[in-house]
Design a protein around this motif. Structure first.
Motif, PDB file in Angstrom:
ATOM      1  N   ASP A  65       0.826  -1.203   0.000  1.00  0.00           N
ATOM      2  CA  ASP A  65       0.000   0.000   0.000  1.00  0.00           C
ATOM      3  C   ASP A  65       0.861   1.254   0.000  1.00  0.00           C
ATOM      4  O   ASP A  65       0.528   2.242  -0.663  1.00  0.00           O
ATOM      5  CB  ASP A  65      -0.932   0.013   1.216  1.00  0.00           C
ATOM      6  CG  ASP A  65      -1.934  -1.118   1.188  1.00  0.00           C
ATOM      7  OD1 ASP A  65      -2.306  -1.580   0.080  1.00  0.00           O
ATOM      8  OD2 ASP A  65      -2.345  -1.561   2.278  1.00  0.00           O
ATOM      9  N   LYS A 102       2.124   1.867  -3.495  1.00  0.00           N
ATOM     10  CA  LYS A 102       1.066   2.423  -4.348  1.00  0.00           C
ATOM     11  C   LYS A 102       0.867   3.902  -4.053  1.00  0.00           C
ATOM     12  O   LYS A 102       0.706   4.714  -4.970  1.00  0.00           O
ATOM     13  CB  LYS A 102      -0.242   1.667  -4.126  1.00  0.00           C
ATOM     14  CG  LYS A 102      -0.280   0.305  -4.741  1.00  0.00           C
ATOM     15  CD  LYS A 102      -1.588  -0.381  -4.443  1.00  0.00           C
ATOM     16  CE  LYS A 102      -1.534  -1.833  -4.850  1.00  0.00           C
ATOM     17  NZ  LYS A 102      -2.739  -2.570  -4.444  1.00  0.00           N
ATOM     18  N   LYS A 157       1.483   7.235  -6.667  1.00  0.00           N
ATOM     19  CA  LYS A 157       0.406   8.160  -7.018  1.00  0.00           C
ATOM     20  C   LYS A 157       0.684   9.588  -6.555  1.00  0.00           C
ATOM     21  O   LYS A 157      -0.047  10.499  -6.919  1.00  0.00           O
ATOM     22  CB  LYS A 157      -0.906   7.683  -6.407  1.00  0.00           C
ATOM     23  CG  LYS A 157      -1.401   6.376  -6.982  1.00  0.00           C
ATOM     24  CD  LYS A 157      -2.661   5.920  -6.305  1.00  0.00           C
ATOM     25  CE  LYS A 157      -3.115   4.575  -6.848  1.00  0.00           C
ATOM     26  NZ  LYS A 157      -4.318   4.099  -6.161  1.00  0.00           N
TER      27      LYS A 157
END
Length: 114
Positions: A23, A26, A30
């Protein structure tokens, strides 16, 4: 420098870093360039890099423990006894290896008990 063994709360926090690693990656992917300048994202980047560096230095047995316990959501090895059974080890031995993994991460990121 004297090191203090992590207590139960420290272990839970440090284990959560391993669990949330994907996580975190990710979230970093982003983030905008402006966001990456913030202290939060700098710390997140440091944490992700530390986990990746440690994982690369660990032997196959430690990697297997990390994969089974923290990263592989498809296996039923969510309890230490399941990990121990799958690796033909005692639970105590697996927990000692877990402590080593946790201590390595704590030392690598400069974890300070507050």
């Amino acid at each position: 420098m004297n090191t203090i063994a992590p207590n139960r709360i420290d272990i839970q926090k440090l284990e959560s870093y391993w669990i949330c690693y994907q996580d975190f990656k990710k979230e970093l992917s982003k983030a905008s360039k402006d966001e990456m300048k913030s202290l939060y994202f700098k710390n997140l980047q440091t944490l992700v890099e530390a986990i990746e560096q440690l994982y690369e230095t660990f032997d196959e047995e430690l990697r297997t423990i990390i994969n089974m316990r923290y990263w592989d959501k498809s296996t039923a090895c969510h309890e230490w006894i399941d990990v121990a059974d799958a690796l033909y080890m005692s639970v105590q031995r697996v927990l000692r290896k877990r402590n080593y993994i946790i201590n390595c991460l704590a030392n690598h990121i400069g974890y300070i008990r507050i």
